[in-house]
Structure formats: C-alpha cells, structure tokens
Scaffold this motif. Structure first.
Motif, PDB file in Angstrom:
ATOM      1  N   SER A 175     -43.678 -65.451 -24.687  1.00  0.00           N
ATOM      2  CA  SER A 175     -43.706 -66.735 -25.393  1.00  0.00           C
ATOM      3  C   SER A 175     -42.310 -67.151 -25.837  1.00  0.00           C
ATOM      4  O   SER A 175     -41.940 -68.328 -25.729  1.00  0.00           O
ATOM      5  CB  SER A 175     -44.646 -66.643 -26.597  1.00  0.00           C
ATOM      6  OG  SER A 175     -45.970 -66.380 -26.190  1.00  0.00           O
ATOM      7  N   VAL A 176     -41.528 -66.208 -26.347  1.00  0.00           N
ATOM      8  CA  VAL A 176     -40.159 -66.538 -26.768  1.00  0.00           C
ATOM      9  C   VAL A 176     -39.319 -66.962 -25.566  1.00  0.00           C
ATOM     10  O   VAL A 176     -38.582 -67.962 -25.616  1.00  0.00           O
ATOM     11  CB  VAL A 176     -39.523 -65.337 -27.491  1.00  0.00           C
ATOM     12  CG1 VAL A 176     -38.052 -65.593 -27.769  1.00  0.00           C
ATOM     13  CG2 VAL A 176     -40.263 -65.059 -28.799  1.00  0.00           C
ATOM     14  N   ALA A 177     -39.432 -66.213 -24.471  1.00  0.00           N
ATOM     15  CA  ALA A 177     -38.687 -66.589 -23.267  1.00  0.00           C
ATOM     16  C   ALA A 177     -39.144 -67.941 -22.729  1.00  0.00           C
ATOM     17  O   ALA A 177     -38.322 -68.765 -22.292  1.00  0.00           O
ATOM     18  CB  ALA A 177     -38.857 -65.508 -22.200  1.00  0.00           C
TER      19      ALA A 177
ATOM     20  N   ALA B 106     -43.513 -66.894 -15.285  1.00  0.00           N
ATOM     21  CA  ALA B 106     -43.056 -67.899 -14.325  1.00  0.00           C
ATOM     22  C   ALA B 106     -43.723 -69.250 -14.526  1.00  0.00           C
ATOM     23  O   ALA B 106     -43.194 -70.273 -14.075  1.00  0.00           O
ATOM     24  CB  ALA B 106     -43.308 -67.403 -12.899  1.00  0.00           C
ATOM     25  N   VAL B 107     -44.887 -69.280 -15.187  1.00  0.00           N
ATOM     26  CA  VAL B 107     -45.603 -70.547 -15.377  1.00  0.00           C
ATOM     27  C   VAL B 107     -45.727 -70.943 -16.843  1.00  0.00           C
ATOM     28  O   VAL B 107     -46.111 -72.079 -17.139  1.00  0.00           O
ATOM     29  CB  VAL B 107     -47.011 -70.462 -14.754  1.00  0.00           C
ATOM     30  CG1 VAL B 107     -46.927 -70.192 -13.266  1.00  0.00           C
ATOM     31  CG2 VAL B 107     -47.853 -69.386 -15.425  1.00  0.00           C
ATOM     32  N   ALA B 108     -45.413 -70.043 -17.782  1.00  0.00           N
ATOM     33  CA  ALA B 108     -45.666 -70.328 -19.199  1.00  0.00           C
ATOM     34  C   ALA B 108     -44.716 -71.373 -19.769  1.00  0.00           C
ATOM     35  O   ALA B 108     -45.043 -72.036 -20.756  1.00  0.00           O
ATOM     36  CB  ALA B 108     -45.570 -69.035 -20.015  1.00  0.00           C
ATOM     37  N   TRP B 109     -43.540 -71.544 -19.181  1.00  0.00           N
ATOM     38  CA  TRP B 109     -42.558 -72.472 -19.736  1.00  0.00           C
ATOM     39  C   TRP B 109     -42.850 -73.924 -19.377  1.00  0.00           C
ATOM     40  O   TRP B 109     -42.346 -74.844 -20.037  1.00  0.00           O
ATOM     41  CB  TRP B 109     -41.167 -72.114 -19.216  1.00  0.00           C
ATOM     42  CG  TRP B 109     -41.052 -72.204 -17.724  1.00  0.00           C
ATOM     43  CD1 TRP B 109     -41.274 -71.211 -16.823  1.00  0.00           C
ATOM     44  CD2 TRP B 109     -40.717 -73.365 -16.956  1.00  0.00           C
ATOM     45  NE1 TRP B 109     -41.102 -71.671 -15.542  1.00  0.00           N
ATOM     46  CE2 TRP B 109     -40.755 -72.993 -15.588  1.00  0.00           C
ATOM     47  CE3 TRP B 109     -40.389 -74.674 -17.280  1.00  0.00           C
ATOM     48  CZ2 TRP B 109     -40.481 -73.883 -14.564  1.00  0.00           C
ATOM     49  CZ3 TRP B 109     -40.113 -75.573 -16.256  1.00  0.00           C
ATOM     50  CH2 TRP B 109     -40.152 -75.173 -14.920  1.00  0.00           C
TER      51      TRP B 109
ATOM     52  N   LEU C 273     -49.022 -72.136 -30.641  1.00  0.00           N
ATOM     53  CA  LEU C 273     -50.403 -72.383 -30.246  1.00  0.00           C
ATOM     54  C   LEU C 273     -50.711 -71.764 -28.890  1.00  0.00           C
ATOM     55  O   LEU C 273     -51.847 -71.355 -28.627  1.00  0.00           O
ATOM     56  CB  LEU C 273     -50.663 -73.892 -30.207  1.00  0.00           C
ATOM     57  CG  LEU C 273     -52.094 -74.342 -29.924  1.00  0.00           C
ATOM     58  CD1 LEU C 273     -53.024 -73.850 -31.018  1.00  0.00           C
ATOM     59  CD2 LEU C 273     -52.167 -75.853 -29.805  1.00  0.00           C
ATOM     60  N   ARG C 274     -49.708 -71.665 -28.026  1.00  0.00           N
ATOM     61  CA  ARG C 274     -49.917 -71.102 -26.693  1.00  0.00           C
ATOM     62  C   ARG C 274     -49.739 -69.586 -26.655  1.00  0.00           C
ATOM     63  O   ARG C 274     -49.934 -68.982 -25.595  1.00  0.00           O
ATOM     64  CB  ARG C 274     -48.959 -71.748 -25.688  1.00  0.00           C
ATOM     65  CG  ARG C 274     -49.374 -73.155 -25.302  1.00  0.00           C
ATOM     66  CD  ARG C 274     -48.597 -73.669 -24.114  1.00  0.00           C
ATOM     67  NE  ARG C 274     -49.146 -74.936 -23.664  1.00  0.00           N
ATOM     68  CZ  ARG C 274     -50.119 -75.065 -22.779  1.00  0.00           C
ATOM     69  NH1 ARG C 274     -50.654 -73.985 -22.251  1.00  0.00           N
ATOM     70  NH2 ARG C 274     -50.563 -76.251 -22.427  1.00  0.00           N
ATOM     71  N   LEU C 275     -49.355 -68.978 -27.766  1.00  0.00           N
ATOM     72  CA  LEU C 275     -49.215 -67.521 -27.783  1.00  0.00           C
ATOM     73  C   LEU C 275     -50.518 -66.817 -27.413  1.00  0.00           C
ATOM     74  O   LEU C 275     -50.515 -65.908 -26.569  1.00  0.00           O
ATOM     75  CB  LEU C 275     -48.717 -67.071 -29.158  1.00  0.00           C
ATOM     76  CG  LEU C 275     -48.612 -65.565 -29.385  1.00  0.00           C
ATOM     77  CD1 LEU C 275     -47.627 -64.938 -28.406  1.00  0.00           C
ATOM     78  CD2 LEU C 275     -48.187 -65.265 -30.821  1.00  0.00           C
ATOM     79  N   PRO C 276     -51.665 -67.206 -27.987  1.00  0.00           N
ATOM     80  CA  PRO C 276     -52.911 -66.582 -27.513  1.00  0.00           C
ATOM     81  C   PRO C 276     -53.201 -66.888 -26.049  1.00  0.00           C
ATOM     82  O   PRO C 276     -53.801 -66.070 -25.356  1.00  0.00           O
ATOM     83  CB  PRO C 276     -53.985 -67.191 -28.429  1.00  0.00           C
ATOM     84  CG  PRO C 276     -53.249 -67.704 -29.608  1.00  0.00           C
ATOM     85  CD  PRO C 276     -51.913 -68.129 -29.104  1.00  0.00           C
ATOM     86  N   GLY C 277     -52.779 -68.083 -25.576  1.00  0.00           N
ATOM     87  CA  GLY C 277     -52.991 -68.411 -24.174  1.00  0.00           C
ATOM     88  C   GLY C 277     -52.227 -67.494 -23.240  1.00  0.00           C
ATOM     89  O   GLY C 277     -52.705 -67.162 -22.146  1.00  0.00           O
ATOM     90  N   VAL C 278     -51.034 -67.083 -23.655  1.00  0.00           N
ATOM     91  CA  VAL C 278     -50.276 -66.119 -22.848  1.00  0.00           C
ATOM     92  C   VAL C 278     -51.011 -64.787 -22.797  1.00  0.00           C
ATOM     93  O   VAL C 278     -51.126 -64.156 -21.731  1.00  0.00           O
ATOM     94  CB  VAL C 278     -48.860 -65.953 -23.432  1.00  0.00           C
ATOM     95  CG1 VAL C 278     -48.114 -64.833 -22.719  1.00  0.00           C
ATOM     96  CG2 VAL C 278     -48.085 -67.255 -23.316  1.00  0.00           C
TER      97      VAL C 278
END
Length: 594
Positions: A394-396, A447-450, A502-507
């Motif tokens: 998430s940080v990256a 590769a897709v989270a950003w 908010l997307r941390l759980p999604g990761v």
C-alpha cells in the motif's frame, strides 16, 4: 489535437505490447506449449514424442512465436481471432458470449454498487442539506463492508440464499435471475469503496460559495444536496470506470463459484492452459472495455464541469475539515492487536485429528479447522505475513500512484492498461517472467495497486488546477514549483492518502484471492486467504473457521477508514465557574409629602 493523437498512439502502443507479450507467454515460461495443450485436452494421456510433434505441427509452433503472432493479428482485422488450441472452436464467438455475460453481470453489479454508495452517503447528504456537517464522523460500517472478501460473500450467498433457502439460483447462467447473487457479491464491496470516496468529497462541495449562497437565498436543501453530488462526481468518475472494468475482468473467483462463463474466467482458464488465441482475444476485449470506460468517464466529466475546467473557475473541494477524529481507531487497532498477540502465543501447525472442527471454547477461542489446528493461532501468525505485506504494498502503491498521477499524460495510458488486467492474469505473467515463489503475489498485486490512486490523483489535480485561488496565485507570479508544493499537493494528498488507507484491506483481499485460487501462499502456511480457501468447504458445518479470518479482514477495514480521520481522546467538558454579581441594595426612595 496533437496531444490527443500522441496520447492515442501511446495507449495503442502499450496495448499492442501487452498483447504481443501474451503471445510470447509459453516461450517466456520456457515450457513446451504442446505438452500444456496435451494435458489440457487429455490429462491421462502420456506425452509421447510423436503426439507432441503432431500437436506442434497442428498449431504451427515450429514456425516460432512471431509467425503465430503475425498470423493472429492478420486474421484479427477480418474479425477472425483464430481457433482455440484446446477445443478447436472459433475464438471470436466464445469470447463475445463471455463478454456479453460479463457486461450483464457488470451492469447489475454497478446498480448494486450505486445503491450501496447512496446508502453510505445518505447521512452526509442529510446533514449537508440541513447545514449540520460540523460534527460528522467517519463510520466503520462501510469499511467492514468494503473489506468483505468477494469470494467469501459469494460462497455465503450461494450456500445460504441459493441452496438452503432456495430463494435464488446459485449455479449456472441462464437468465437475469442468475445475476442477482453474484452481482451482490461484487457490488456490495465496490459500492462501499465508492460510497466512502464520495462521502469524503461531499463536505467540500457543501462548503463551496455557491452552496452557501444558495442556502442563504432559501434554496431547498434537497436541491443543494443534488448539485453537491453532481459537483463531486467528476473526481469520482475515473475510479468508477476502474471499478466497472474490475467487475468484468477481476470477478474470476466469483465466476468460479457461481459457474458463470464470464470473460475473467475464460481468460484465466486460457492462461492456465496456455490457449494463446483465447487468451489474446480475451485480453484485447478487456483492454477495449477499459478504453471505452475511460472515454465515457472523461466525456461525462467534460459535460459536468467542462466550462469551469477550461476557464479556471472551480472552487476547491478541500476547504472543510475532515471528519471529527475519535477513539475508534484505537479501539479497532487494540482489538486486532489483541487477537494477533493471543494467536502468536499458540502453535499454528500443531495437528490434533481428535479435535477436528471443534466449536469455539476456552481451549480454542476461535475453534479448530479440518485438521484440528487452532484457528486463533493460524489467524495470529497469518497476520504477520498478510498485514505487513499489504502495508508495504500500500505504501509503495501510494508513492507510485501520486508520482505518476502528477504526470497524467504518461500515466493515463498505463492506468487504462493495468486496470484492464485481472490480478490473476498479472500473477501468471509475473510467474512467467520472474518465476514462481513467495514474492509472486506481492509483485502481481503491487503491479496493479497503484492505478486507482494515480487516477484519483490526476482527477483531483485537474480540478484543483482550475480552482480560482490557483488562477489568482498564478497571476501574482507564482511558479509551478511553488504551486505544486504549497497549493496543489496540500489539497490533493489528504483525500488520496485516505483513499490508500481505504484500499489497504483491498490489497490484503487481493493477496487472499490469489491464495484462494492457488496462486499465492501454499499449505501449510497460515495466510489469511489460504485459511479462507482451506476452510470454505466446511463453512456450513464449521462456520467459525471461515468467519475468523473474514472478521480479521473486516476489522482491518474498519481500522483503515477510521484512522483516516485521526484520533482524538474525548475530554470531559469542564464547567467554567461564572461569577454571579451580587445584587446591591437599592437606596430607599423617600417620597416626601409635599
């Protein structure tokens, strides 16, 4: 016009490079495509050299990958995507049927997501219409809903609603009634995320000068709320387009559970079997769908606020304060830390077949799984891998998304391409290039989270650059560096950081989904996604084995959203003593008789 042509060429080049890379997939993996095709056609048949040579001759593999790719591209212009290497059927009709099923499922899921987002924003809209947004607080219910694993929600709906209650069909794809359960599984988490993003933007719209002037003139609050939603939509539309594409290509696990012949499942099966014509056609369909969704979002944004963007006449959306901070993050974080600490004190690999599927008790607070292992121990030890890895990713993703979001001409085409690919397909490509291993899921998800964060940054930055105070500051001689450092980034970063939280759980869910599909951690690792996959067959008999990791993911979602508003220790209001002046005796008035 020149910039648009360059952007179109850039997008076309990236899409073409991706399709060509997929065409080289068997050669990148250094595996024999003929052997893979033989196993897919008949798993029991021995790989005889003569049979493999015959398959190579049938498929034209001896001519090399570039000859195959050229022939496939040449037929594509005529609407012929070749024939499947496995079944021998024409590819185009099969891909179009899968695309039709996915589009229908996407439409119903988007309707569910819209209703869910409206329910989440209803309280903020009511408070804004009545000018009472001062004490608004971020709720954790939407975060819990957003953190629910789609495949777990799908399994519960299929088992309870479809099988036990018999209200709706649970398997197959034969009409609109078969879309309801999978649409609920896909639309509820997506609507929760979109609702939180919209709920984050609405207070800024209610604080704009036009809203204050409308309220002063007596315009009904309902009309102001409706226009506030319209004002916030341009900042949300890019992510809505990303969700639409994700609901089509990223619904692999849900399509597997409900036996839906969708595009995501078709592409995954083709990737596993190395059926290149089907895989290339499915990927191309996903890329075209992503381009259409992006174009529709851009057109809608231009229709909503195009003149204001062109003239630099938009007020900033980020004037009001964020939701009032509370002690909720400490409560959620403390509870999650307590569960992890108690689990770390136990052995996650200790087997006891005599204690199989035991209900929660003092000895096993979360019960046991099918092998008699303590579920609390596996949840606690799995948190070290799942949470730390999700936090690093998430940080990256946040840093990459913000940096690329500041360069929309470069990142726009990359976002459109990346978001069209299911994480499962990305995991297969990463495995082909870098090989398998524990780092494969992290590389695939990273590769897709950003991409959603970059799209959000670009949308907010575009609106912020058109704000009135930016135009005035630029007119006073401020340079680009000053504007970026002192005006643009302070306005854009807070909502994007909250989006990343908010997307941390999604990761974590994406990592869990890869493990659920067999592409992540392998047994006996206590990874949360693997726990869900292992215990799903026993969900009806031992629901605690599935609910424990699901509850941990939901708790992580509530922690992520409430932490975005900050922490504040409520203080007891102290009474300030008020000095009451003593009443002075009034002098008596003597009235003389005159």
């Amino acid at each position: 016009m020149r910039d648009r042509a360059a952007a179109l060429l850039w997008r076309t080049g990236i899409a073409g490079a991706l399709v060509c890379a997929i065409g080289l997939l068997p050669w990148l993996t250094r595996t024999d495509p003929a052997l893979t095709v033989l196993k897919a056609r008949s798993a029991e048949r021995d790989p005889d050299p003569a049979v493999l040579a015959d398959i190579r001759a049938q498929l034209g593999l001896e001519d090399g990958p570039f000859h195959l790719l050229g022939g496939w591209l040449g037929g594509l212009w005529r609407g012929d995507a070749g024939r499947s290497w496995i079944s021998g059927d024409p590819v185009t009709p099969d891909v179009l049927r899968a695309l039709g099923a996915s589009l229908l499922l996407m439409a119903v899921a988007l309707a569910v997501a819209a209703v869910t987002a409206a329910l989440i924003c209803a309280r903020t809209l009511w408070l804004g219409a009545h000018r009472r947004l001062g004490g608004r607080r971020a709720g954790g219910g939407s975060a819990v809903l957003a953190a629910l694993p789609e495949f777990l929600t799908a399994s519960v709906l299929a088992t309870v609603v479809g099988v036990q209650l018999g209200w709706l069909p649970a398997l197959g794809w034969y009409g609109p009634r078969w879309t309801i359960l999978p649409a609920l599984a896909l639309g509820l988490p997506a609507g929760a995320v979109l609702g939180r993003l919209l709920d984050d933007l609405l207070p800024g719209a209610f604080a704009e000068p036009w809203a204050l002037a409308a309220a002063a003139r007596g315009v009904p609050g309902r009309g102001i709320a409706r226009q506030s939603v319209r004002r916030c939509l341009p900042g949300l539309l890019p992510n809505t387009g990303l969700f639409a594409v994700g609901l089509t290509g990223g619904a692999v696990a849900v399509e597997q559970i409900f036996d839906i012949p969708g595009l995501g499942r078709t592409t995954l099966q083709a990737a596993l079997a190395q059926d290149l014509p089907v895989l290339q056609a499915g990927t191309l369909a996903l890329l075209l769908l992503a381009a259409a969704a992006t174009g529709l979002a851009a057109l809608t944004t231009r229709l909503l606020i195009g003149p204001a963007l062109r003239d630099g006449a938009l007020p900033s959306l980020h004037g009001p304060k964020p939701p009032a901070p509370t002690l909720q993050p400490l409560a959620y974080g403390g509870l999650l830390a307590l569960v992890i600490a108690l689990g770390l004190l136990r052995d996650p690999l200790a087997l006891d077949t005599g204690e199989r599927l035991q209900a929660p008790s003092l000895q096993h607070p979360f019960g046991t799984d099918a092998l008699g292992r303590d579920v609390l121990a596996r949840v606690g030890h799995g948190a070290l891998d799942t949470l730390l890895l999700a936090l690093v990713i998430s940080v990256a993703a946040l840093l990459t998304g913000v940096l690329l979001g500041l360069l929309p001409r470069v990142s726009g085409a990359l976002v459109d391409t990346i978001v069209a690919l299911p994480p499962v397909l990305v995991a297969l490509l990463v495995t082909a290039v870098a090989g398998g291993g524990p780092a494969t899921p992290a590389l695939a998800v990273g590769a897709v989270a950003w991409a959603p964060l970059a799209a959000h940054t670009s949308a907010l930055l575009r609106q912020e650059r058109a704000a009135l105070h930016i135009t005035a500051t630029r007119g006073l001689g401020a340079g680009r560096r000053y504007l970026l450092r002192h005006e643009l980034l302070p306005a854009v970063l807070p909502p994007v950081v909250r989006h990343a939280l908010l997307r941390l759980p999604g990761v974590a869910l994406a990592l869990a989904s890869l493990a659920f599909l067999g592409l992540g951690a392998q047994p006996p690792a206590p990874e949360w996604g693997l726990l869900l996959a292992e215990n799903q067959p026993y969900a009806e008999r031992a629901p605690w084995a599935v609910l424990a990791p699901a509850a941990a993911l939901a708790l992580l979602g509530a922690l992520a959203v409430t932490a975005a508003g900050g922490v504040r220790v409520p203080r007891r209001k102290r009474r300030v003593p008020v000095a009451v002046p003593q009443q002075q005796p009034r002098p008596q008035e003597w009235v003389g008789a005159g």
